[in-house]
Design an enzyme around this catalytic site. Structure first.
Site, PDB file in Angstrom:
ATOM      1  N   ALA A 142       0.934  -1.133   0.028  1.00  0.00           N
ATOM      2  CA  ALA A 142      -0.040  -0.091  -0.007  1.00  0.00           C
ATOM      3  C   ALA A 142       0.968   1.181   0.014  1.00  0.00           C
ATOM      4  O   ALA A 142       0.889   2.029   0.766  1.00  0.00           O
ATOM      5  CB  ALA A 142      -0.839   0.010   0.990  1.00  0.00           C
ATOM      6  N   LEU A 143       1.789   1.359  -0.945  1.00  0.00           N
ATOM      7  CA  LEU A 143       2.931   2.148  -1.069  1.00  0.00           C
ATOM      8  C   LEU A 143       2.363   3.683  -1.200  1.00  0.00           C
ATOM      9  O   LEU A 143       1.282   3.833  -2.075  1.00  0.00           O
ATOM     10  CB  LEU A 143       4.129   1.779  -1.900  1.00  0.00           C
ATOM     11  CG  LEU A 143       4.537   0.480  -1.762  1.00  0.00           C
ATOM     12  CD1 LEU A 143       5.655   0.048  -2.704  1.00  0.00           C
ATOM     13  CD2 LEU A 143       5.134   0.421  -0.184  1.00  0.00           C
TER      14      LEU A 143
ATOM     15  N   GLY B 255       5.764   8.254   1.081  1.00  0.00           N
ATOM     16  CA  GLY B 255       6.864   8.277   2.081  1.00  0.00           C
ATOM     17  C   GLY B 255       7.676   6.833   1.946  1.00  0.00           C
ATOM     18  O   GLY B 255       8.585   7.222   1.916  1.00  0.00           O
ATOM     19  N   HIS B 256       7.131   5.838   1.357  1.00  0.00           N
ATOM     20  CA  HIS B 256       7.914   4.665   0.926  1.00  0.00           C
ATOM     21  C   HIS B 256       8.657   5.101  -0.338  1.00  0.00           C
ATOM     22  O   HIS B 256       9.837   4.681  -0.350  1.00  0.00           O
ATOM     23  CB  HIS B 256       6.903   3.603   0.392  1.00  0.00           C
ATOM     24  CG  HIS B 256       6.048   2.946   1.717  1.00  0.00           C
ATOM     25  ND1 HIS B 256       4.753   3.340   1.471  1.00  0.00           N
ATOM     26  CD2 HIS B 256       6.340   2.286   2.627  1.00  0.00           C
ATOM     27  CE1 HIS B 256       4.048   2.605   2.543  1.00  0.00           C
ATOM     28  NE2 HIS B 256       5.196   2.071   3.007  1.00  0.00           N
TER      29      HIS B 256
ATOM     30  N   GLY C  90      11.391   4.527   7.904  1.00  0.00           N
ATOM     31  CA  GLY C  90      10.823   6.042   8.098  1.00  0.00           C
ATOM     32  C   GLY C  90      10.757   6.214   9.509  1.00  0.00           C
ATOM     33  O   GLY C  90      10.635   5.601  10.526  1.00  0.00           O
TER      34      GLY C  90
ATOM     35  N   LYS D  28       8.597   8.108  10.677  1.00  0.00           N
ATOM     36  CA  LYS D  28       7.149   8.051  11.343  1.00  0.00           C
ATOM     37  C   LYS D  28       6.915   7.028  12.307  1.00  0.00           C
ATOM     38  O   LYS D  28       6.315   7.293  13.468  1.00  0.00           O
ATOM     39  CB  LYS D  28       5.981   7.985  10.220  1.00  0.00           C
ATOM     40  CG  LYS D  28       4.721   8.173  10.729  1.00  0.00           C
ATOM     41  CD  LYS D  28       3.677   8.174   9.609  1.00  0.00           C
ATOM     42  CE  LYS D  28       3.158   6.891   9.081  1.00  0.00           C
ATOM     43  NZ  LYS D  28       2.496   6.195  10.265  1.00  0.00           N
TER      44      LYS D  28
ATOM     45  N   SER E 172       0.540   7.779   5.371  1.00  0.00           N
ATOM     46  CA  SER E 172       0.281   6.268   6.022  1.00  0.00           C
ATOM     47  C   SER E 172      -0.210   5.412   4.887  1.00  0.00           C
ATOM     48  O   SER E 172      -1.401   5.927   4.608  1.00  0.00           O
ATOM     49  CB  SER E 172      -0.238   6.349   7.324  1.00  0.00           C
ATOM     50  OG  SER E 172      -0.616   5.182   7.861  1.00  0.00           O
TER      51      SER E 172
END
Ligand code: PAF
Length: 280
Positions: free
Chosen positions: A32-33, A36-37, A147, A149, A185
């Site tokens: 579920a990229l 951020g990825h 990450g 996060k 996210s």
């Protein structure tokens, strides 16, 4: 780009790359990229001759079955994105490939895993350590990218690498946010448009708290964030902890550490969102 489903095949491909003298970068993901990825992948592609992205929704790190079932799975779209970023291998194994028998290893990352997510998601970090250590064994990367996060996860993975004496570099990459501040996210995909608007209160209160902190005590700042979230209809605060960024232990005054981070977890409907902000 090759999509590889077995450990054997992955090892063969990487042995060839290494024989050509290439460094290997690994970006572990659960798919579920999003951008951020993509920021982690771009960095790996820049810094390594070969980049492997793993896409595996790891069941052992979910303490809530519903959360595991709801987790978005979008392998085709993920591969499309990764191909455009210059990734060499996508490792997308089945659960049976990774766990031919149950993984009974128990890790202890005290005190890092005894706070925050460790309290609210018992067993979560043990599952993360199980999968990430397996990925490190399969890929033997020179560098692995995570990450910031998932701030606590990053600290725990660094600790795992230290405990296991692994020879690789863990690279933490900054949180990527939407233009309006929402931290990216995979779970954002589960928010309705109204919930997405509601969720903005999380990053807004964190940003506001950085200014607030300049003229208020740590406890007042903590309370300010807690109230801002609690007063937003549709959000339910799980915790807001202001911690020493290295030890992850709660601090009570701004003088207590040189590196201080606020870590928050909030439910927006059934969707569990996390975010963090650095104070110093
Ligand atoms: O951060 C994640 O997406 C996961 O926890 C990880 C590191 C890929 C392990 O499953």
């Amino acid at each position: 780009m090759l999509v590889v489903e077995t450990v054997d095949k992955l090892r063969t491909c990487l042995a060839e790359a290494r024989a050509e003298g290439k460094d290997v970068g690994l970006v572990p993901t659960m798919g579920a990229l999003h951008d951020g990825h993509a920021s982690l992948v771009k960095r790996s592609v820049e810094e390594n001759g070969v980049t492997v992205v793993s896409v595996f929704v790891n069941p052992t790190q979910f303490n809530d079955k519903g959360d595991l079932e709801r987790y978005p799975r979008t392998l085709d779209a993920d591969c499309h994105l990764l191909e455009g970023l210059g990734v060499d291998y996508v490792f997308a194994p089945s659960v049976e490939e990774v766990y031919p028998e149950p993984d009974t290893r128990v890790f202890d990352f005290s005190p890092l895993d005894k706070v925050m997510e460790g309290v609210y998601r018992p067993g979560h970090f043990n599952g993360v350590a199980q999968i990430v250590s397996k990925l490190f064994m399969y890929v033997e990367p020179d560098r692995a990218y995570f990450g910031e996060k998932d701030f606590q996860q990053l600290a725990i993975i660094r600790e795992m690498v230290r405990q296991l004496g692994l020879d690789l570099e863990i690279i933490g990459c900054p949180i990527v946010r939407e233009a309006d501040g929402l931290a990216l996210s995979s779970r954002n995909a589960l928010l309705t448009p109204e919930q997405r608007t509601t969720a903005l209160a999380i990053s807004k209160s964190l940003f506001a708290s950085v200014d607030f902190a300049k003229s208020h005590s740590l406890e007042e700042t903590k309370q300010m964030v807690e109230s801002a979230v609690a007063d937003t209809e549709g959000l339910e605060l799980e915790y807001y902890e202001i911690v020493n960024g290295t030890t992850l232990q709660t601090v009570h005054s701004w003088d207590e550490a040189d590196y201080i981070v606020g870590c928050i977890t909030v439910y927006c409907g059934k969707v569990r969102l996390i975010d963090n902000i650095r104070y110093k």
